[in-house]
Design an enzyme around this catalytic site. Structure first.
Site, PDB file in Angstrom:
ATOM      1  N   ASP A 106       0.917  -1.081  -0.029  1.00 31.78           N
ATOM      2  CA  ASP A 106      -0.120  -0.053   0.034  1.00 31.78           C
ATOM      3  C   ASP A 106       0.989   1.270  -0.062  1.00 31.78           C
ATOM      4  O   ASP A 106       1.761   1.327   0.843  1.00 31.78           O
ATOM      5  CB  ASP A 106      -0.832  -0.030   1.448  1.00 31.78           C
ATOM      6  CG  ASP A 106      -2.032   0.749   1.210  1.00 31.78           C
ATOM      7  OD1 ASP A 106      -2.394   1.140  -0.123  1.00 31.78           O
ATOM      8  OD2 ASP A 106      -2.852   0.802   1.999  1.00 31.78           O
ATOM      9  N   GLU A 138      -4.661   5.424  -3.385  1.00 29.38           N
ATOM     10  CA  GLU A 138      -5.863   5.838  -3.004  1.00 29.38           C
ATOM     11  C   GLU A 138      -6.227   7.111  -4.128  1.00 29.38           C
ATOM     12  O   GLU A 138      -5.257   7.653  -4.642  1.00 29.38           O
ATOM     13  CB  GLU A 138      -6.011   6.352  -1.631  1.00 29.38           C
ATOM     14  CG  GLU A 138      -6.015   5.397  -0.760  1.00 29.38           C
ATOM     15  CD  GLU A 138      -6.158   5.863   0.749  1.00 29.38           C
ATOM     16  OE1 GLU A 138      -6.494   7.022   0.968  1.00 29.38           O
ATOM     17  OE2 GLU A 138      -6.030   5.111   1.578  1.00 29.38           O
ATOM     18  N   GLU A 204     -14.620   2.078  -0.763  1.00 35.32           N
ATOM     19  CA  GLU A 204     -14.671   2.059   0.779  1.00 35.32           C
ATOM     20  C   GLU A 204     -15.831   2.871   0.931  1.00 35.32           C
ATOM     21  O   GLU A 204     -15.842   4.000   0.625  1.00 35.32           O
ATOM     22  CB  GLU A 204     -13.218   2.632   1.485  1.00 35.32           C
ATOM     23  CG  GLU A 204     -13.544   2.682   2.840  1.00 35.32           C
ATOM     24  CD  GLU A 204     -12.180   2.587   3.541  1.00 35.32           C
ATOM     25  OE1 GLU A 204     -10.897   2.566   3.241  1.00 35.32           O
ATOM     26  OE2 GLU A 204     -12.114   2.763   4.938  1.00 35.32           O
TER      27      GLU A 204
HETATM   28  O1  KIV Z   1      -4.655   0.176   4.655  1.00 32.10           O
HETATM   29  C1  KIV Z   1      -5.851  -0.589   4.816  1.00 32.10           C
HETATM   30  O2  KIV Z   1      -6.002  -1.214   5.464  1.00 32.10           O
HETATM   31  C2  KIV Z   1      -6.690  -0.396   3.472  1.00 32.10           C
HETATM   32  C3  KIV Z   1      -7.919  -1.138   3.651  1.00 32.10           C
HETATM   33  C4  KIV Z   1      -8.984  -0.421   4.417  1.00 32.10           C
HETATM   34  C5  KIV Z   1      -8.530  -1.350   2.349  1.00 32.10           C
HETATM   35  O3  KIV Z   1      -6.448   0.428   2.678  1.00 32.10           O
END
Ligand code: KIV
Length: 286
Positions: A106, A138, A204
């Site tokens: 992420d 995002e 989300e």
């Molecule tokens: O970082 C995270 O946990 C997320 C999820 C909520 C999709 O982006």
């Protein structure tokens, strides 16, 4: 001198000791094929070895080393403070520990928004240093140039639209996105990230009917968190889903276990036995 098992692995067996049975790794195209067959898939966050191994063994198709590690590992109140250098070791731990699950790195706040080149460079670090199989960022339409450059460069990208926690302050707090006549924004964002080359999209806190409409219109898989039952996959933060975190939960969280209760009880028993001298017993003594 030969070493005893106690000397070589005193605190755990580590990923090297996992069973050597060959397992077919989940690839991004498998998620698309599952959507085409109408099969749902599961995604959970994971930030370290044993949780990752357990979820992989349970058949969870996708593991996200989320920037939610900010709140769930590093003790921050939001996802904003976590850095690339803090997330990379967690990503490496998870990617080393799985045999089958697709591992998503992420991209944290500030590491990709400035330019497509910045996004590309950060994503390369997640794949080279973290061993991620793909990355998530995002944003909708505004992230199309980032998604295009990364996918052209061989990096599979998962997008994340609707409520995007990194924009909490810009969005005016935690609130459902796409209600009423703003639903078209969610649809536009979903199409924009698909057209830019994203292989999947997280939605989300989006009304269930809007998420269902997006899922019908897109050819790439949708993954819901607070987006109702009609998405192709679902994702939850594991500490929420399995009850390690206590306190107020979002409406979309279902708790499948009480990990906090189990750990609390175990830790209390351990402390009590240390204090009363019943641990260690003769069976734990050399
Ligand atoms: O970082 C995270 O946990 C997320 C999820 C909520 C999709 O982006």
């Amino acid at each position: 001198m030969t070493s005893t098992p106690e000397e070589t692995a005193p605190y755990g067996t580590g990923p090297a000791a996992a069973a050597p049975t060959p397992v077919r790794r989940i690839r991004t195209h498998h998620l698309r094929e599952m959507k085409e067959r109408g099969e749902r898939f599961a995604m959970l966050t994971a930030y370290e070895q044993y949780a990752a191994q357990t979820f992989d063994e349970a058949g969870v198709e996708v593991l996200l080393v989320g920037d939610s590690a900010s709140n769930n590992v590093y003790g921050n109140e939001t996802s904003l403070p976590v850095t690339v250098d803090e997330l990379l070791p967690l990503t490496r731990a998870v990617s080393r520990s799985v045999k089958r699950s697709l591992v998503v790195g992420d991209l944290p706040f500030g590491s990709y928004q400035r330019s497509p080149e910045q996004a590309y460079d950060t994503a390369v670090r997640f794949m080279k240093e973290g061993g991620a199989h793909c990355v998530k960022l995002e944003g909708g339409r505004e992230m199309a140039p980032q998604i295009e450059l990364m996918t052209r460069g061989g990096i599979p990208v998962m997008a994340h639209i609707g409520f995007t926690p990194q924009s909490e302050h810009a969005l005016g707090g935690y609130r459902v996105q796409g209600r009423g006549d703003t639903a078209s924004r969610i649809l536009d964002d979903a199409h924009a990230v698909q057209d830019a080359g994203a292989f999947a999209v997280v939605m989300e806190m989006v009304p269930g009917d809007v998420a269902g409409q997006v899922t019908k219109e897109l050819t790439i898989p949708t993954i819901g968190i607070g987006a109702g039952p009609d998405c192709d996959g679902q994702v939850l933060v594991w500490q929420d889903a399995f009850g390690l975190r206590t306190g107020k939960m979002a409406k979309f969280v279902k708790q499948y276990a009480d990990m906090h209760g189990v750990l609390l009880e175990a830790a209390r028993s351990y402390a009590a036995e240390v204090k009363d001298g019943s641990f260690p017993g003769p069976e734990h003594t050399f």
